[in-house]
Enzyme design. Sequence first.
Site, PDB file in Angstrom:
ATOM      1  N   HIS A  54      38.764  48.500  31.378  1.00  0.00           N
ATOM      2  CA  HIS A  54      38.201  47.919  30.152  1.00  0.00           C
ATOM      3  C   HIS A  54      36.851  48.548  29.788  1.00  0.00           C
ATOM      4  O   HIS A  54      35.957  47.885  29.268  1.00  0.00           O
ATOM      5  CB  HIS A  54      38.045  46.398  30.284  1.00  0.00           C
ATOM      6  CG  HIS A  54      39.335  45.671  30.480  1.00  0.00           C
ATOM      7  ND1 HIS A  54      40.167  45.333  29.425  1.00  0.00           N
ATOM      8  CD2 HIS A  54      39.963  45.240  31.602  1.00  0.00           C
ATOM      9  CE1 HIS A  54      41.234  44.712  29.901  1.00  0.00           C
ATOM     10  NE2 HIS A  54      41.131  44.651  31.214  1.00  0.00           N
ATOM     11  N   ASN A 127      44.337  39.223  27.735  1.00  0.00           N
ATOM     12  CA  ASN A 127      44.798  40.455  27.100  1.00  0.00           C
ATOM     13  C   ASN A 127      45.513  40.125  25.795  1.00  0.00           C
ATOM     14  O   ASN A 127      45.665  38.968  25.432  1.00  0.00           O
ATOM     15  CB  ASN A 127      45.748  41.228  28.030  1.00  0.00           C
ATOM     16  CG  ASN A 127      45.035  41.928  29.169  1.00  0.00           C
ATOM     17  OD1 ASN A 127      43.919  42.397  29.017  1.00  0.00           O
ATOM     18  ND2 ASN A 127      45.683  41.997  30.320  1.00  0.00           N
ATOM     19  N   TYR A 337      36.020  40.046  39.350  1.00  0.00           N
ATOM     20  CA  TYR A 337      35.263  40.232  38.117  1.00  0.00           C
ATOM     21  C   TYR A 337      33.770  40.024  38.341  1.00  0.00           C
ATOM     22  O   TYR A 337      32.933  40.840  37.938  1.00  0.00           O
ATOM     23  CB  TYR A 337      35.771  39.281  37.024  1.00  0.00           C
ATOM     24  CG  TYR A 337      36.961  39.808  36.270  1.00  0.00           C
ATOM     25  CD1 TYR A 337      38.142  40.109  36.933  1.00  0.00           C
ATOM     26  CD2 TYR A 337      36.917  39.997  34.896  1.00  0.00           C
ATOM     27  CE1 TYR A 337      39.245  40.599  36.257  1.00  0.00           C
ATOM     28  CE2 TYR A 337      38.013  40.487  34.209  1.00  0.00           C
ATOM     29  CZ  TYR A 337      39.172  40.778  34.891  1.00  0.00           C
ATOM     30  OH  TYR A 337      40.259  41.270  34.211  1.00  0.00           O
TER      31      TYR A 337
END
Length: 484
Positions: A54, A127, A337
């Site tokens: 990303h 997404n 993350y």
Amino acid sequence: MSKRVLTTESGAPVADNQNSATAGVGGPLLLQDQHLLEKLARFNRERIPERVVHARGSGAYGYFEVTDDVTGFTSAAFLSEVGKRTETFIRFSTVADSLGGADAVRDPRGFALKFYTEEGNYDLVGNNTPVFFIKDPIKFPDFIHSQKRDPFTGRQEPDNVWDFWAHSPESTHQITWLFGDRGIPASYRHMHGFGSHTYQWTNEAGEAFFVKYHFKTNQGIRSLSAEQAAELVGKDGNSHQTDLLQAIERGVNPSWTLYVQIMPAAEAADYRFNPFDLTKVWPHADYPLQRVGRLVLDRNPDNVFAEVEQAAFSPNNFVPGIGPSPDKMLQGRLFAYADAHRYRLGVNHTLLPVNAPRATTAQNYGRDGLMATRNGSRHDKNYEPNSYQGPAQTDAALSAPLAIHGWTGTHETPAHVKDDDFFQAGELYRLMSEDEKGRLVANIAGSLSQVSREDVIEKNIAHFAAADADYGKRVADAVAALRD
């Protein structure tokens, strides 16, 4: 009106910002030129490590407004009443390419949303597809390595891409999405967004529900063919960024309607599909969409680096009334993350304006570390419990507990009645019109035909055939024609 005085970073005035200090006219530069050295040193450090995935992204601010009562399912304060608005920040992105990659490529799109709620920030990381390629996070590094630039050739290699998929039959469903008509969105405004994972909602009475998020674009779905995308990339590699920026600047504020699918927690164990498998959807006939509210984007960031590149989203940023499910991929991302942001931005990245809470104040005992700006005073203790009225726990769980049983170990997830790697991919294929099927097959064949190993090609074709016999035959015929 007089101009403001240019200063060094220590606040001293700069006498000359056009000429470096030298030893005489035309002589070598002087080490004592603090302004020159400071400018060059800062310039060398302007960039931070780009995201591994990303990396290429665009962002915007907006708000989320509740339109329907969902208090029977969640106690989250920002969803507590119809008409309530919460400030948001969203980051759209491609997945596989680097920061300098083009926007109009065949790749899933990230749809990461931060709600600045009065109970803290809630991050929803999803997404533009409702499913993903794998179901266990232990495979994620290998999957991404197969999609990234090859260490030798320096480019994405079809051999690597399709070899991984040949050994990962659970990818068949997402491949069918990716190579279908929606595989290249015309813009970020013209695509849906999905939470993709399964999450848990808990109401005031402590009842638990599993949910899936669906953000339906109010601009309508628009996508590009492979040929249209190639032409657009040649004209403007930043096409999606340009479109989003200009639309909001013109006052054409894009919006999405949020729907959720809601499953009572007690129904999960006996559902025909594993409800926590990221490669599966819940058919709408089983769990219909229920409207929640609308997301509107109405303000562009003033600084892309500060607000888009430094934006940090983590699915473990929950608020009371919302929590995780046993979704393995979600569980892995709860760690991965946040850890990625600590590496890229530092342990104090949550203090950056784009990441800090806005409707409340963070109060904890985190101190020090690189770029610390909140260190407390002599009266603030950095331990708990204490006798000095420092922040204390609430004793109120954010979400309902999950029941567990059995032995620890590396277990394959138990199959539900309809669980396999191909059924839903076949259902998706059979929903398509003949024209859509033709484009899907052509897109797959155009990529798969570039693979050098026949056994890898055959394994992938076998996956498509397992999903639907016609699907497999048409891909096989198209690949053979391109390889003749």
